[in-house]
Design a protein around this motif. Structure first.
Motif, short mmCIF file in Angstrom:
data_model
loop_
_atom_site.label_atom_id
_atom_site.label_comp_id
_atom_site.label_asym_id
_atom_site.label_seq_id
_atom_site.Cartn_x
_atom_site.Cartn_y
_atom_site.Cartn_z
N ARG A 79 -50.39 -135.74 -45.68
CA ARG A 79 -49.23 -134.85 -45.61
C ARG A 79 -48.51 -134.72 -46.95
O ARG A 79 -47.84 -133.73 -47.21
CB ARG A 79 -48.24 -135.34 -44.55
N ASP A 82 -49.87 -131.64 -48.59
CA ASP A 82 -49.78 -130.40 -47.82
C ASP A 82 -48.67 -129.53 -48.40
O ASP A 82 -47.60 -129.38 -47.80
CB ASP A 82 -49.53 -130.73 -46.34
N ARG A 86 -49.43 -126.38 -43.99
CA ARG A 86 -50.45 -125.91 -43.05
C ARG A 86 -50.75 -126.91 -41.96
O ARG A 86 -51.36 -126.57 -40.96
CB ARG A 86 -51.73 -125.57 -43.80
N LEU A 87 -50.36 -128.16 -42.12
CA LEU A 87 -50.62 -129.15 -41.08
C LEU A 87 -49.60 -128.99 -39.96
O LEU A 87 -48.44 -128.66 -40.20
CB LEU A 87 -50.52 -130.57 -41.67
#
Length: 94
Positions: A79, A82, A86-87
């Motif tokens: 994360r 990221d 997008r997660l």
């Protein structure tokens, strides 16, 4: 971290370190003034590969332990990379 991931991480660290260590203290034929006919002056005369492989193994092992600790302690996670968000969000159950 799975065993496969740990082995791949160690292999990548080992080869990257080896490519850095190879040119250290390299003695070429041109440096020693004894160029064998048919070879380049930049060809290694003494390469000390066994010693360099041992140094590489030790350095890669130290770096692997540090990175393993960082990854398993979740100091750095996926994360953190990221940047485009997008997660999916982390659910409350985790």
């Amino acid at each position: 971290m799975s065993i496969t991931s740990a082995l791949v991480l160690y292999a990548v660290l080992w080869f990257m370190t080896f490519l850095i260590v190879i040119p250290i203290r390299l003695e070429t034929q041109g440096d020693l003034g004894e160029v064998t006919p048919g070879t380049q002056a930049g060809a290694p005369e003494n390469h000390y590969l066994k010693t360099k492989a041992k140094i590489t193994t030790l350095a890669a092992a130290v770096m692997w332990v540090i990175l393993y600790w960082i990854i398993t302690a979740e100091i750095i996670t996926v994360r953190d990379f990221d940047w485009m968000n997008r997660l999916p969000p982390i659910s409350e159950s985790e």
